[in-house]
Enzyme design. Sequence first.
Site, PDB file in Angstrom:
ATOM      1  N   SER A 123     -14.937 -27.703 -54.119  1.00  0.00           N
ATOM      2  CA  SER A 123     -15.196 -26.282 -53.879  1.00  0.00           C
ATOM      3  C   SER A 123     -13.939 -25.436 -54.006  1.00  0.00           C
ATOM      4  O   SER A 123     -14.022 -24.220 -54.166  1.00  0.00           O
ATOM      5  CB  SER A 123     -15.819 -26.090 -52.499  1.00  0.00           C
ATOM      6  OG  SER A 123     -15.012 -26.685 -51.506  1.00  0.00           O
ATOM      7  N   ASP A 160     -13.901 -20.699 -41.424  1.00  0.00           N
ATOM      8  CA  ASP A 160     -13.530 -21.377 -42.658  1.00  0.00           C
ATOM      9  C   ASP A 160     -12.059 -21.089 -42.914  1.00  0.00           C
ATOM     10  O   ASP A 160     -11.701 -20.005 -43.369  1.00  0.00           O
ATOM     11  CB  ASP A 160     -14.399 -20.879 -43.817  1.00  0.00           C
ATOM     12  CG  ASP A 160     -14.017 -21.538 -45.133  1.00  0.00           C
ATOM     13  OD1 ASP A 160     -13.062 -22.344 -45.147  1.00  0.00           O
ATOM     14  OD2 ASP A 160     -14.672 -21.242 -46.161  1.00  0.00           O
ATOM     15  N   HIS A 197     -11.153 -22.600 -47.506  1.00  0.00           N
ATOM     16  CA  HIS A 197     -11.298 -21.850 -48.752  1.00  0.00           C
ATOM     17  C   HIS A 197     -10.527 -20.537 -48.652  1.00  0.00           C
ATOM     18  O   HIS A 197     -10.006 -20.198 -47.587  1.00  0.00           O
ATOM     19  CB  HIS A 197     -12.784 -21.620 -49.027  1.00  0.00           C
ATOM     20  CG  HIS A 197     -13.546 -22.904 -49.136  1.00  0.00           C
ATOM     21  ND1 HIS A 197     -14.202 -23.469 -48.066  1.00  0.00           N
ATOM     22  CD2 HIS A 197     -13.714 -23.749 -50.169  1.00  0.00           C
ATOM     23  CE1 HIS A 197     -14.752 -24.611 -48.433  1.00  0.00           C
ATOM     24  NE2 HIS A 197     -14.473 -24.816 -49.713  1.00  0.00           N
TER      25      HIS A 197
END
Length: 489
Positions: free
Chosen positions: A213, A456, A459
């Site tokens: 990702s 998160d 990312h």
Amino acid sequence: MAPLPPSPPLLKRSGSGSEWSAVVQRNVKSSLLLLLVLSAVFAFSILYSSRGLAVATSAGEALAQSPLLAALDMSRRVPGDDVEGQRGRGQGATAEDNVTPEQSAPAAISLPSANSSAAPSSAHEQNAAGPSVQLEEKCDITRGKWVREPNGPVYTNLTCPMLPDFKNCQKFGKDPGHLYWRWQPDGCELPRFAPERFLDVVRGKRLAFIGDSLARNQMDSLLCLLSQAETPTEVHTDAFDRFGTWHFPAHDFTLMVMWTEFYAHAVPVADAQGKPTATFDIHLDRLGAEWTSRLPGLDYAVISGGNWFFRVNYLWEGGRRVGCVNCGREANLTDLGVPYAVRRVVRAAVEGIARCKDCKSGLVTFLRTYSPDHFEHGSWFSGGTCNRTAPLEEGEVSMGSIGWELRRVQRQEVSRVRGSGGRRFGVLDVTKAMMMRADGHPGAHFDARWMRNGSDCLHWCLPGPVDMWNGVLLQRLVEISPPPPPTVR
Ligand SMILES: *[C@@H]1O[C@H](CO)[C@@H](O)[C@H](O)[C@H]1NC(C)=O
Ligand SMILES: *[C@@H]1O[C@H](CO)[C@@H](O)[C@H](O)[C@H]1NC(C)=O
Ligand SMILES: *[C@@H]1O[C@H](CO)[C@@H](O)[C@H](O)[C@H]1NC(C)=O
Ligand SMILES: *[C@@H]1O[C@H](CO)[C@@H](O)[C@H](O)[C@H]1NC(C)=O
Ligand SMILES: *[C@@H]1O[C@H](CO)[C@@H](O)[C@H](O)[C@H]1NC(C)=O
């Protein structure tokens, strides 16, 4: 503890709770990150739900270890279930899109044995390669600092229509302070990203980001950056956003993303009921066909990885289980460590690319070095946060971290393959710069419907510091242009 690696997206659109599946259906194309976070959230909610499952002491640990998380991870692709192959081809798709793993998995690739895997002397990390080193960086971007950039980013959430909601941190209230910085290398300039320049350099070419990702994160960034100059056409994406192709018609540039967590062939370990768990059997002597089958036709490949190795994984070689990573509590297995596993798969990947006989001889591969997370006070769902509003100072980042070690391993393996002649390899060495960007992650800034209480910190927001990776990529591409003439396939 080690961060939770990104989890593959939730696959099943039904049967997993109406609210969640409705969200998934509405957004299934919007963001891989959305899907993976959903799957993590869903697993988390199951863990604590009334189903009477054991409640782990640490939510983060539970997620990292939980078979429940992996039970939701149903989306592993196996040769033959390739959705792309069944979809209509839009413009820009060429015959190369039609390869199937069976047809073109480069069978000729033989991988190094365990015995050859001893770490090369670290003294040879740089400049160790022989005369065929073609992509030595003209500017060492690993030395530098983040400086104020009053102009802000090249694009905003209003000018990039394909910006995924889950990285649209501004929409969800993130402090904009993180947008006003640029990386200033010590000995040279990293120019502001020029979309037209990039598109000129890659005219007529095909470039793929291959990985997890975070590879997707870089691809999303590049789509936003380039869309300032030309609106791309989506040629196709699969239902799970794992493989996608975009075309910039005016420049005949094709941009692709290809999913692989480990580069090596890996299959989830099944539990007693036959359901896949979060643990993988990683076959160090075999590359994954999901990406190797798509190498032919590429002019540029950007590989990366590392973040999936922090879960419990078993390492196989020659049909035998030779060790593990993070399996601490299990008897009779040697924990070979994350750096060892990463070294082996990077070696296998770059050697596989170097020897790929169906690939263009001019194929140029860049390894984007490890991207660190910045969880503080916990992990994904155990209260970990990343709410800083300015980059860290140089003295605040640890060169003793595992991330720095993985970056060293990755660089060594690229140097090693460069010495073997053949295809060209370069490095996008972003690790140090990103270690300093604790302020660049979404943190808690996304739609509260999707994630109530997690952060998160892995990312990167868009726009944000991840855009710098593409600035470095552009520099490398400019340095080697004009690219070698494409060979007849
Ligand atoms: C590889 O190492 C194993 C032990 O680790 C040894 O038994 C074997 O002979 C070695 N093979 C080669 C080709 O060196
Ligand atoms: C874009 O970001 C601004 C904050 O800078 C936010 O108010 C707005 O809702 C966002 N718009 C979209 C379409 O994401
Ligand atoms: C570990 O190895 C020993 C000796 O080889 C064996 O007796 C034992 O059953 C093994 N244990 C496990 C859990 O495999
Ligand atoms: C959210 O996290 C905080 C601290 O991290 C905790 O006190 C609170 O109970 C959590 N809320 C839910 C709904 O889990
Ligand atoms: C950041 O998060 C920590 C831990 O949750 C909290 O103590 C601190 O107040 C937060 N800082 C800001 C600026 O929100």
